[in-house]
Design an enzyme around this catalytic site. Structure first.
Site, PDB file in Angstrom:
ATOM      1  N   ASP A 117       1.063  -1.250  -0.250  1.00  0.00           N
ATOM      2  CA  ASP A 117      -0.148  -0.181   0.421  1.00  0.00           C
ATOM      3  C   ASP A 117       0.622   1.149   0.214  1.00  0.00           C
ATOM      4  O   ASP A 117       1.607   1.847  -0.067  1.00  0.00           O
ATOM      5  CB  ASP A 117      -0.882   0.040   1.222  1.00  0.00           C
TER       6      ASP A 117
ATOM      7  N   ASP B 137       0.080   5.136   1.215  1.00  0.00           N
ATOM      8  CA  ASP B 137       0.227   5.907   1.939  1.00  0.00           C
ATOM      9  C   ASP B 137      -0.239   5.153   3.732  1.00  0.00           C
ATOM     10  O   ASP B 137      -0.814   3.935   3.648  1.00  0.00           O
ATOM     11  CB  ASP B 137      -1.287   6.480   1.980  1.00  0.00           C
TER      12      ASP B 137
ATOM     13  N   GLY C 129      -9.884   5.591  -0.768  1.00  0.00           N
ATOM     14  CA  GLY C 129     -10.749   6.498  -1.881  1.00  0.00           C
ATOM     15  C   GLY C 129     -11.329   8.091  -1.552  1.00  0.00           C
ATOM     16  O   GLY C 129     -11.717   8.605  -0.313  1.00  0.00           O
TER      17      GLY C 129
ATOM     18  N   LYS D 258     -12.313  10.852  -3.340  1.00  0.00           N
ATOM     19  CA  LYS D 258     -13.340  11.391  -3.781  1.00  0.00           C
ATOM     20  C   LYS D 258     -14.326  10.472  -3.556  1.00  0.00           C
ATOM     21  O   LYS D 258     -15.095  11.356  -2.513  1.00  0.00           O
ATOM     22  CB  LYS D 258     -13.655  11.144  -5.551  1.00  0.00           C
TER      23      LYS D 258
ATOM     24  N   ARG E 174     -14.057   9.823  -0.307  1.00  0.00           N
ATOM     25  CA  ARG E 174     -14.400  10.426   1.047  1.00  0.00           C
ATOM     26  C   ARG E 174     -14.859  11.499   0.901  1.00  0.00           C
ATOM     27  O   ARG E 174     -15.801  11.369   2.463  1.00  0.00           O
ATOM     28  CB  ARG E 174     -13.004  11.005   1.689  1.00  0.00           C
TER      29      ARG E 174
ATOM     30  N   LYS F 141      -8.172  17.035  -8.113  1.00  0.00           N
ATOM     31  CA  LYS F 141      -7.561  17.318  -8.873  1.00  0.00           C
ATOM     32  C   LYS F 141      -6.391  18.983  -8.204  1.00  0.00           C
ATOM     33  O   LYS F 141      -5.248  18.662  -8.301  1.00  0.00           O
ATOM     34  CB  LYS F 141      -7.672  18.021 -10.543  1.00  0.00           C
TER      35      LYS F 141
ATOM     36  N   LYS G 248      -6.785  19.184  -4.707  1.00  0.00           N
ATOM     37  CA  LYS G 248      -6.035  18.500  -3.153  1.00  0.00           C
ATOM     38  C   LYS G 248      -4.444  17.512  -4.383  1.00  0.00           C
ATOM     39  O   LYS G 248      -3.773  17.636  -3.460  1.00  0.00           O
ATOM     40  CB  LYS G 248      -6.914  17.395  -2.889  1.00  0.00           C
TER      41      LYS G 248
ATOM     42  N   SER H 148      -2.776   1.584  -4.633  1.00  0.00           N
ATOM     43  CA  SER H 148      -3.530   2.194  -3.533  1.00  0.00           C
ATOM     44  C   SER H 148      -4.389   2.358  -4.593  1.00  0.00           C
ATOM     45  O   SER H 148      -5.200   2.856  -5.569  1.00  0.00           O
ATOM     46  CB  SER H 148      -2.406   3.175  -3.331  1.00  0.00           C
TER      47      SER H 148
ATOM     48  N   SER I  29      -4.414   5.382  -3.164  1.00  0.00           N
ATOM     49  CA  SER I  29      -4.893   7.156  -3.765  1.00  0.00           C
ATOM     50  C   SER I  29      -5.273   7.533  -4.998  1.00  0.00           C
ATOM     51  O   SER I  29      -4.353   6.770  -6.770  1.00  0.00           O
ATOM     52  CB  SER I  29      -3.387   7.543  -3.342  1.00  0.00           C
TER      53      SER I  29
ATOM     54  N   ASP J 106      -1.607  -0.935   5.779  1.00  0.00           N
ATOM     55  CA  ASP J 106      -1.709  -0.377   7.327  1.00  0.00           C
ATOM     56  C   ASP J 106      -2.542  -0.513   8.040  1.00  0.00           C
ATOM     57  O   ASP J 106      -2.947   0.569   9.020  1.00  0.00           O
ATOM     58  CB  ASP J 106      -0.700   1.084   7.682  1.00  0.00           C
TER      59      ASP J 106
END
Length: 317
Positions: A80, A82, A123, A125, A127, A157, A159, A196, A198, A256
């Site tokens: 993973d 993050d 994710g 978006k 979230r 985008k 962010k 991920s 992300s 994690d």
């Protein structure tokens, strides 16, 4: 008596044992003494070294421990991003979300505790959408569902751009042991990938900026919207295995979070959890092993040999 799987931590740290049988899920007995009694067998040692190489213990009848050189390595080591490669969430992604909300004058701030709750949703978006659905959409947000999807995509985008700027400045370091474990995998010809939820650009920025080009060019990235369903769905890990041409059962995942662990196990893979700042208190009972980090010597928690040992069942009977 039911068979019991045993795995151990690296010999360089206090011993941690993980047990499983048909009646009970994985549980952890932390900081076990050198001689620990369990189910009538004495575990005199659960790990040892042989000519500088880690070896794992096999419990045999007669209450003795036999050590043998661990020759098994995973076909793929899947990380993973993050919280595993970098502890990015609190001071990276959260800050970038808040800076975006400020720029767009949305009147929204995610504090540390709130963001910890939102991380249960895979994710960025997804979230934001879940948050606005719960507390109400900002006045500047459009009313129709399709337009709101575009609105969320635009926020995400921006962010991502702000987050990548943080990474490029190298303000967030790699977690201990990450580079070591990746180098060990490359030395043994093991596939390495990052999987991920992300954004792909953000993940690529972390890999290319913090793992140096020589490593980055060998690492495959599966991220963002590459699959329609995000963790805890196993889709991203199954895609990685399929693309790499390996069986899921030959893969070891480093995660994690509880949702990442669920995704890895649903894919039929072994999973090691390295707890991060936001996930320390989550439920990891289904993990094959749990550590606070991967670790570099002399504080190493586990290595590639330990990852390989998880692919071999070790029994007490």
């Amino acid at each position: 008596m039911a068979s019991t799987v045993i795995s151990s931590s690296s010999p360089s740290t206090s011993t941690a044992l993980y047990f499983q049988n048909k009646a009970t899920p994985f549980s952890r007995i932390a900081s076990a003494s050198p001689s620990t009694s369990f189910l009538g067998a004495t575990l005199k040692s659960v790990a040892c070294k042989n000519k500088g190489r880690f070896v794992h213990s096999k419990i045999s009848k007669g209450n003795d421990v036999r050590c043998s050189v661990d020759s098994v390595v995973p076909k793929a080591l899947l990380f993973d991003c993050d919280g595993v490669l970098v502890d990015t969430e609190k001071d990276g992604h959260r800050v970038s979300f808040n800076d975006t909300f400020t720029e767009k004058e949305l009147g929204v701030t995610w504090d540390v505790d709130l963001y910890g709750e939102l991380l249960k949703i895979g994710g960025g978006k997804e979230r934001m959408t879940a948050y606005f659905n719960k507390v109400g959409w900002p006045d500047k947000a459009p009313k129709s569902e399709d337009e709101r999807k575009e609105f969320i995509a635009g926020l995400h985008k921006r962010k991502t751009e702000l987050f990548m700027a943080l990474i490029e400045k190298k303000l967030l370091p790699l977690r201990p042991g990450v580079a070591k474990l990746i180098d060990q995998a490359f030395a043994k010809g093991v596939n390495v990938a990052v999987c991920s939820t992300s954004n792909e650009k953000a993940v690529s920025a972390i890999v290319s900026n913090l793992l140096v080009p020589e490593r980055a060019e060998k690492i495959q990235i599966f991220a963002g919207d590459v699959v329609p369903r995000k963790k805890p769905d196993p889709a991203i890990y199954l895609l990685a295995a399929s693309t790499l041409g390996v069986e899921p059962s030959s893969c070891v995942v480093v995660e994690d979070s509880a949702i990442g662990l669920a995704a890895a196990k649903a894919a039929g893979m072994k999973c090691i959890v390295t707890k991060s700042g936001y996930t320390a208190d989550e439920d990891f009972l289904n993990a094959d092993a749990v550590f606070d980090c991967i670790g570099d010597p002399p504080e190493e928690r586990f290595d590639l040999a330990f990852c390989g040992s998880l692919l071999e069942k070790q029994y007490i009977s």
